[in-house]
Design a protein around this motif. Sequence first.
Motif, PDB file in Angstrom:
ATOM      1  N   TRP A   1       0.823  -1.200   0.000  1.00  0.00           N
ATOM      2  CA  TRP A   1       0.000   0.000   0.000  1.00  0.00           C
ATOM      3  C   TRP A   1       0.864   1.260   0.000  1.00  0.00           C
ATOM      4  O   TRP A   1       0.584   2.209  -0.733  1.00  0.00           O
TER       5      TRP A   1
ATOM      6  N   LEU B   1      -5.438  -1.661  -1.836  1.00  0.00           N
ATOM      7  CA  LEU B   1      -4.478  -2.101  -0.825  1.00  0.00           C
ATOM      8  C   LEU B   1      -4.701  -1.401   0.509  1.00  0.00           C
ATOM      9  O   LEU B   1      -4.468  -1.981   1.567  1.00  0.00           O
ATOM     10  N   GLY B   2      -5.158  -0.154   0.477  1.00  0.00           N
ATOM     11  CA  GLY B   2      -5.484   0.547   1.720  1.00  0.00           C
ATOM     12  C   GLY B   2      -6.629  -0.135   2.455  1.00  0.00           C
ATOM     13  O   GLY B   2      -6.556  -0.373   3.669  1.00  0.00           O
TER      14      GLY B   2
ATOM     15  N   THR C   1      -5.472  -3.531   3.749  1.00  0.00           N
ATOM     16  CA  THR C   1      -4.587  -3.384   4.908  1.00  0.00           C
ATOM     17  C   THR C   1      -5.396  -3.170   6.174  1.00  0.00           C
ATOM     18  O   THR C   1      -5.141  -3.804   7.206  1.00  0.00           O
TER      19      THR C   1
END
Length: 143
Positions: A15, A54-55, A58
């Motif tokens: 990320w 990806l944020g 995560t």
Amino acid sequence: MSTKFTKENSLFLAWVVAVTATLGSLYFSEIMQYIPCKLCWIQRIFMYPLAILLGIATVKKDYKITGYVLSLTIPGGLVSLYHYLYEKTDWFHAASNFCGENPCDIEYINWFGFVTIPFLALVAFILITVAMIMLRRVQNRWN
């Protein structure tokens, strides 16, 4: 690298790379006023969603996102590689008529004689791909 470290950090590191690449491309176009060519726009189409996906992955610790991420990083990396080779060699010039009014072989930056914007994008795609492959391997061992 331990499997625990890989599982706990690969999404976050991927990320960070995606956000850095996204902000870097926006810096070059919006602050430095470098006009992106068509190949740069294609690379952005593959990179920008990664910063969001990806944020979210995560935060949610969604380790099953690797397939979705790889479906963006692999073609994006191939476009970056093509663009970099187009800039640095004469191999693809005859085959590329689509660049239009903003040529794809303009090197706005050329650090150390080889680091250009497509090279930076290629490195970002490779780093994210490696992180996802490592995460996938760890996931396969744990299942």
